[in-house]
Design a protein around this motif. Structure first.
Motif, short mmCIF file in Angstrom:
data_model
loop_
_atom_site.label_atom_id
_atom_site.label_comp_id
_atom_site.label_asym_id
_atom_site.label_seq_id
_atom_site.Cartn_x
_atom_site.Cartn_y
_atom_site.Cartn_z
N MET A 1 0.85 -1.30 -0.21
CA MET A 1 -0.18 0.13 -0.22
C MET A 1 0.92 1.77 0.20
SD MET A 1 -2.95 0.53 -0.01
CE MET A 1 -4.74 -0.38 0.96
N LYS A 2 0.68 2.51 -0.78
CA LYS A 2 1.19 3.28 -0.54
C LYS A 2 0.87 4.34 0.39
CE LYS A 2 3.24 2.68 -5.08
NZ LYS A 2 4.46 2.22 -4.98
N LEU A 3 2.02 5.19 0.77
CA LEU A 3 2.09 5.68 1.74
C LEU A 3 1.61 7.33 1.21
CD1 LEU A 3 3.80 3.90 3.95
CD2 LEU A 3 1.44 3.24 3.77
N HIS A 4 0.54 8.15 1.43
CA HIS A 4 0.40 9.30 1.07
C HIS A 4 0.31 10.30 3.14
CE1 HIS A 4 0.11 9.45 -3.44
NE2 HIS A 4 -0.28 8.18 -2.58
N ASN A 5 0.10 11.70 2.59
CA ASN A 5 0.18 12.78 3.79
C ASN A 5 -0.42 13.83 2.81
OD1 ASN A 5 1.29 14.29 5.97
ND2 ASN A 5 2.74 15.28 5.69
N ALA A 6 -0.94 13.83 4.32
CA ALA A 6 -2.30 15.37 3.57
C ALA A 6 -1.66 16.49 3.31
CB ALA A 6 -3.49 15.08 4.68
N MET A 7 -1.62 17.13 2.59
CA MET A 7 -1.64 18.59 2.34
C MET A 7 -2.31 19.79 2.90
SD MET A 7 1.29 18.68 1.01
CE MET A 7 1.36 17.42 1.97
N TRP A 8 -3.40 19.42 3.39
CA TRP A 8 -4.47 20.27 3.86
C TRP A 8 -4.00 20.60 5.32
CZ3 TRP A 8 -6.32 15.57 1.72
CH2 TRP A 8 -6.48 14.41 2.24
N PRO A 9 -3.96 20.05 6.13
CA PRO A 9 -3.48 20.47 7.00
C PRO A 9 -2.94 21.55 7.68
CG PRO A 9 -3.34 18.16 7.42
CD PRO A 9 -3.61 17.87 5.99
N GLY A 10 -2.05 21.51 6.21
CA GLY A 10 -1.19 23.33 6.76
C GLY A 10 -2.56 24.35 5.94
N LEU A 11 -3.66 24.14 6.03
CA LEU A 11 -5.07 25.09 5.92
C LEU A 11 -5.77 24.98 6.54
CD1 LEU A 11 -5.56 23.93 2.00
CD2 LEU A 11 -3.78 26.16 3.10
N VAL A 12 -6.66 24.03 6.86
CA VAL A 12 -7.93 23.62 7.57
C VAL A 12 -6.86 24.22 9.00
CG1 VAL A 12 -9.46 22.41 9.26
CG2 VAL A 12 -8.36 21.75 6.29
N GLY A 13 -8.46 25.55 9.79
CA GLY A 13 -8.19 25.94 10.41
C GLY A 13 -6.87 26.85 10.98
N GLU A 15 -5.68 30.71 9.87
CA GLU A 15 -5.75 31.72 9.42
C GLU A 15 -5.16 33.28 9.28
OE1 GLU A 15 -9.29 33.37 12.45
OE2 GLU A 15 -9.57 31.37 12.68
N PRO A 16 -4.45 33.45 8.44
CA PRO A 16 -3.87 34.21 8.24
C PRO A 16 -3.70 35.81 9.33
CG PRO A 16 -5.03 34.54 5.95
CD PRO A 16 -5.70 33.41 6.91
N GLY A 17 -2.50 36.41 9.37
CA GLY A 17 -2.23 37.53 10.52
C GLY A 17 -2.27 37.13 11.79
N THR A 18 -2.76 35.76 11.79
CA THR A 18 -2.40 35.22 13.59
C THR A 18 -1.43 34.54 13.76
OG1 THR A 18 -3.36 33.33 13.04
CG2 THR A 18 -4.92 34.83 12.93
N TYR A 19 -1.91 33.09 14.92
CA TYR A 19 0.32 32.98 14.92
C TYR A 19 -0.18 31.79 14.54
CZ TYR A 19 -2.93 30.46 18.59
OH TYR A 19 -4.47 29.55 19.04
N HIS A 20 -1.05 30.83 13.75
CA HIS A 20 -0.96 29.88 13.56
C HIS A 20 -1.46 30.28 11.14
CE1 HIS A 20 -5.33 30.74 15.21
NE2 HIS A 20 -5.79 30.13 14.16
N PRO A 21 -0.85 30.62 11.20
CA PRO A 21 -1.32 31.05 9.66
C PRO A 21 -1.61 29.90 8.49
CG PRO A 21 0.76 31.57 10.40
CD PRO A 21 0.41 31.33 11.33
N PRO A 22 -1.85 29.77 7.30
CA PRO A 22 -1.23 28.94 6.47
C PRO A 22 -0.43 28.76 6.32
CG PRO A 22 -3.73 30.02 5.39
CD PRO A 22 -2.52 31.14 7.16
N ILE A 23 0.11 27.04 5.85
CA ILE A 23 1.38 26.65 5.91
C ILE A 23 1.26 26.27 3.90
CG2 ILE A 23 3.20 24.82 6.12
CD1 ILE A 23 2.47 24.36 8.90
N SER A 24 2.65 27.18 3.39
CA SER A 24 2.10 26.18 1.89
C SER A 24 2.04 25.53 1.50
CB SER A 24 2.89 27.40 1.79
OG SER A 24 4.82 26.88 1.57
N LEU A 25 1.94 25.07 0.20
CA LEU A 25 1.61 24.22 -0.35
C LEU A 25 3.15 23.94 -0.06
CD1 LEU A 25 0.96 21.68 -1.98
CD2 LEU A 25 0.44 22.78 -3.66
N GLU A 26 4.34 24.12 -0.90
CA GLU A 26 5.30 24.32 -0.97
C GLU A 26 6.45 23.32 0.41
OE1 GLU A 26 3.89 27.02 -1.92
OE2 GLU A 26 4.57 26.53 -3.96
N ARG A 27 5.89 24.54 1.61
CA ARG A 27 6.95 23.73 3.24
C ARG A 27 6.01 22.47 3.76
NH1 ARG A 27 10.38 22.72 5.67
NH2 ARG A 27 10.47 23.55 7.72
#
Length: 333
Positions: A1-13, A15-27
């Motif tokens: 079975m192939k093993l994948h990591n989800a990218m949306w944890p960098g987005l869900v929840g 908020e720009p301009g806070t201490y938990h801003p989005p993490i870019s897809l590149e990162r």
């Protein structure tokens, strides 16, 4: 079975301009590619097709450039999350005529991107994830009528997906109307009646709450304070009912609590793979869902850890711990 990591944890929840801003897809890609456990690495990533990671209306060249970037890290693309929610492209699958039209449009846009990624070569398996995109309270105003609307919308979306050689997986999460309990989920899938195209996406954290009857006490299979002897028969009942529909799978952990933000009306709190408060034997629980996975066309599994703080996400040990647990799951199959 192939093993994948989800990218949306960098987005869900996030908020720009806070201490938990989005993490870019590149990162997110960099951190995924850097993880290694005993020489084994992640095989790929699953993507959320919305800003700021992916413009659902991006040009063909822009999507190809993203594909080049992912491939350069030695990663494949698996499942794609269609932007079916209000505020993205779509609207509730049981909403107004425009909402339902936009829901299908979101799936159409995801299929277009899927085609580009397949032609590029970076995507060889996976499907498109959806849900009902509407809350439990709204659905409960007319359960039968709203379930019928969801099924009609999903059928239209399924027809679009089939034209592109795609399948749709509805994520079982208690915050979405018509999907908020294991019984409601089965009712909606059966009403849709397209098992070859529209199936279920099981997430260990979210489906744990199906057992406990959050948002649907009448469907509870366990009560607080349950014993280990009570847990496993209940888990078998749950997985036996939904496994035949399961075509996509998220490895995850849950501490038994619920958490919600925005349109999420209480949902499973994802925990770190090694969280001492975790309620699940991740490996054993995964094997219940993944029996016969290859027969249902499943070629990969994905980790989901939404709403982790950025300091946890930026810690390399987080991804290595998760990868190690996913390797254990794979070996147990």
């Amino acid at each position: 079975m192939k093993l994948h990591n989800a990218m949306w944890p960098g987005l869900v929840g996030k908020e720009p301009g806070t201490y938990h801003p989005p993490i870019s897809l590149e990162r997110m890609l960099e951190m995924t590619a850097a993880a290694s456990v005993n020489g084994r690495k992640y095989d790929g990533v699953d993507l959320f097709l919305f800003h700021p990671h992916t413009d659902p209306d991006a040009s063909d060249d822009a999507i190809k450039a993203m594909a080049d970037k992912i491939a350069a890290h030695g990663l494949k693309v698996g499942s794609l999350v269609a932007p079916v929610w209000p505020g993205t492209v779509g609207g509730p699958a049981f909403g107004s005529a425009d909402d339902r039209k936009n829901f299908v449009l979101a799936v159409e846009k995801a299929c277009r991107i899927a085609d580009i990624l397949k032609a590029h070569g970076v995507r060889e398996y996976g499907l498109i994830r959806i849900d009902s995109a509407g809350g439990v309270h709204d659905w409960a105003e007319d359960p039968a009528g709203n379930t019928k609307k969801i099924a009609e919308t999903w059928r239209e979306a399924g027809k679009v997906a089939a034209q592109h050689g795609e399948r749709l997986a509805a994520e079982g999460e208690i915050c979405w109307g018509g999907m908020h309990s294991w019984k409601a989920m089965i009712d909606t899938l059966e009403a849709t009646g397209m098992p070859e195209t529209v199936g279920f996406q099981a997430d260990l954290a979210h489906t744990y709450l199906y057992l406990m009857g959050y948002n649907a006490p009448e469907a509870a299979l366990l009560k607080e304070g349950y014993t280990d002897e009570e847990f496993w028969p209940a888990y078998k009942t749950l997985t036996d009912a939904l496994r035949p529909w399961t075509i996509d799978f998220h490895v995850a952990q849950n501490d038994g609590s619920v958490h919600g933000t925005g349109s999420h009306d209480k949902t499973g709190r994802h925990c770190r793979a090694d969280d001492p408060n975790g309620k699940l034997d991740i490996v054993k629980c995964s094997t219940f869902w993944l029996q016969g996975a290859a027969d249902r066309g499943m070629k990969h599994i994905c980790w989901d850890g939404c709403m982790f703080s950025n300091d946890i996400l930026e810690d390399a040990r987080t991804w290595e711990t998760i990868l190690g647990k996913m390797i254990e799951v794979d070996k147990a199959l």
